[in-house]
Design an enzyme around this catalytic site. Structure first.
Site, PDB file in Angstrom:
ATOM      1  N   CYS A  71      29.751  19.442   8.967  1.00  0.00           N
ATOM      2  CA  CYS A  71      28.402  19.673   9.485  1.00  0.00           C
ATOM      3  C   CYS A  71      27.667  18.338   9.467  1.00  0.00           C
ATOM      4  O   CYS A  71      27.732  17.616   8.477  1.00  0.00           O
ATOM      5  CB  CYS A  71      27.694  20.684   8.593  1.00  0.00           C
ATOM      6  SG  CYS A  71      25.978  20.966   9.036  1.00  0.00           S
TER       7      CYS A  71
ATOM      8  N   GLY B 236      19.231  19.288   1.515  1.00  0.00           N
ATOM      9  CA  GLY B 236      18.139  18.938   0.603  1.00  0.00           C
ATOM     10  C   GLY B 236      16.813  19.167   1.302  1.00  0.00           C
ATOM     11  O   GLY B 236      15.830  19.552   0.680  1.00  0.00           O
TER      12      GLY B 236
ATOM     13  N   HIS C 103      22.957  28.377  10.280  1.00  0.00           N
ATOM     14  CA  HIS C 103      21.834  27.426  10.194  1.00  0.00           C
ATOM     15  C   HIS C 103      20.496  28.141  10.415  1.00  0.00           C
ATOM     16  O   HIS C 103      19.498  27.803   9.775  1.00  0.00           O
ATOM     17  CB  HIS C 103      21.976  26.327  11.252  1.00  0.00           C
ATOM     18  CG  HIS C 103      22.794  25.154  10.809  1.00  0.00           C
ATOM     19  ND1 HIS C 103      22.502  24.422   9.681  1.00  0.00           N
ATOM     20  CD2 HIS C 103      23.888  24.561  11.363  1.00  0.00           C
ATOM     21  CE1 HIS C 103      23.393  23.447   9.547  1.00  0.00           C
ATOM     22  NE2 HIS C 103      24.250  23.508  10.553  1.00  0.00           N
TER      23      HIS C 103
ATOM     24  N   HIS D   4      28.807  29.119  12.557  1.00  0.00           N
ATOM     25  CA  HIS D   4      28.233  27.975  11.836  1.00  0.00           C
ATOM     26  C   HIS D   4      26.758  27.785  12.229  1.00  0.00           C
ATOM     27  O   HIS D   4      25.891  27.637  11.370  1.00  0.00           O
ATOM     28  CB  HIS D   4      29.065  26.726  12.165  1.00  0.00           C
ATOM     29  CG  HIS D   4      28.598  25.472  11.523  1.00  0.00           C
ATOM     30  ND1 HIS D   4      29.352  24.787  10.596  1.00  0.00           N
ATOM     31  CD2 HIS D   4      27.453  24.748  11.668  1.00  0.00           C
ATOM     32  CE1 HIS D   4      28.694  23.707  10.211  1.00  0.00           C
ATOM     33  NE2 HIS D   4      27.534  23.664  10.851  1.00  0.00           N
ATOM     34  N   GLU D   5      26.497  27.811  13.544  1.00  0.00           N
ATOM     35  CA  GLU D   5      25.118  27.578  14.016  1.00  0.00           C
ATOM     36  C   GLU D   5      24.214  28.765  13.684  1.00  0.00           C
ATOM     37  O   GLU D   5      23.038  28.577  13.351  1.00  0.00           O
ATOM     38  CB  GLU D   5      25.089  27.281  15.523  1.00  0.00           C
ATOM     39  CG  GLU D   5      25.949  26.101  15.980  1.00  0.00           C
ATOM     40  CD  GLU D   5      25.708  24.814  15.207  1.00  0.00           C
ATOM     41  OE1 GLU D   5      24.592  24.624  14.674  1.00  0.00           O
ATOM     42  OE2 GLU D   5      26.639  23.987  15.126  1.00  0.00           O
TER      43      GLU D   5
ATOM     44  N   PRO E 275      39.463  23.607   8.504  1.00  0.00           N
ATOM     45  CA  PRO E 275      38.468  22.639   8.011  1.00  0.00           C
ATOM     46  C   PRO E 275      37.231  22.657   8.907  1.00  0.00           C
ATOM     47  O   PRO E 275      37.339  22.820  10.110  1.00  0.00           O
ATOM     48  CB  PRO E 275      39.182  21.282   8.128  1.00  0.00           C
ATOM     49  CG  PRO E 275      40.603  21.572   8.443  1.00  0.00           C
ATOM     50  CD  PRO E 275      40.666  22.932   9.027  1.00  0.00           C
TER      51      PRO E 275
HETATM   52 ZN    ZN Z   1      25.896  22.326  10.798  1.00  0.00          ZN
END
Ligand code: ZN
Length: 232
Positions: A149, A48, A195, A191-192, A146
């Site tokens: 975060c 958000g 981001h 994953h990073e 799985p």
């Molecule tokens: Zn994360």
């Protein structure tokens, strides 16, 4: 003479009472109307927050040694430790810069058990910080496991990731750094890296596998379960 002493004593008492009152009012104000804390934060931003959806900016190599950039990296390490994470990206502490940190301590094997650890191709990794990282896929085979975060605290889902990647970038002194990895560490890197481009695992997940990790606890406790957005 004595009345002068009395008068100055009274003035002193009044001014110290005024200071006490001011201190009390300031404390009252900050409790009920706290001023916003500025990034870099010591907590993790939640989904958000626009900072998690915007592409992060390249760090000017000349700025790496600056106290500001060094402080961001110190806080990233602190927050990753505090939240017991295995990776963190600067936007997660509110800083839109291309910096990520990785660390997998050997205790993970004890926590997850040797079987899960082996199945997910996990391995430990000492702390590494990459500035302006670039990722190259070495093995395009997709592996589904799985994933969660800290910016979507309390949830997880199945996410496909490439099997092996190479990461290059600069370390905290501005020296070149490289890491070739497969399995779980390759997953953390992807994953990073996401981001840094404003992407979250929910953009890649199998939507039907998305779950609240406390769903069973919620049933057991008739809904009286809280998601805590901070770590002590
Ligand atoms: Zn994360």
């Amino acid at each position: 003479m004595s009345s002068w002493f009395l008068f100055s004593g009274l003035l002193f008492t009044l001014s110290s009472a005024k200071m006490t009152l001011q201190r009390f009012l300031a404390a009252y104000r900050s409790f009920f109307f706290p001023s916003p804390v500025k990034p870099p934060f010591l907590h993790i931003c939640q989904v958000g927050d626009p900072v998690l959806r915007s592409p992060a900016k390249i760090v000017n190599p000349e700025q790496i040694s600056s106290p500001e950039v060094q402080q961001v990296m110190i806080q990233m390490q602190q927050v990753m430790k505090r939240y017991d994470g295995v990776g963190i990206a600067a936007p997660q502490i509110g800083i839109p810069l291309r910096i990520l940190a990785l660390e997998v301590t050997p205790k993970r094997e004890r926590e997850l058990g040797a079987e899960v650890y082996a199945a997910r191709e996990m391995s430990s990794l000492p702390l590494m910080i990459f500035i302006n990282p670039k990722m190259e896929v070495l093995d395009f085979t997709k592996v589904v496991f799985p994933e969660s975060c800290e910016s979507l605290r309390g949830y997880s889902a199945l996410v496909p990731r490439y099997k092996a990647v190479r990461l290059t970038g600069l370390d905290k002194r501005g020296e070149p750094l490289e890491l070739e990895s497969k399995g779980w560490i390759a997953r953390i890197i992807q994953h990073e890296m996401d981001h840094l481009d404003g992407r979250l695992y929910i953009d890649l997940m199998d939507p039907k596998s998305f779950q609240n990790d406390a769903w069973q606890k919620i049933n057991t406790h008739q809904g009286r379960v809280k998601i805590q957005f901070y770590e002590k």
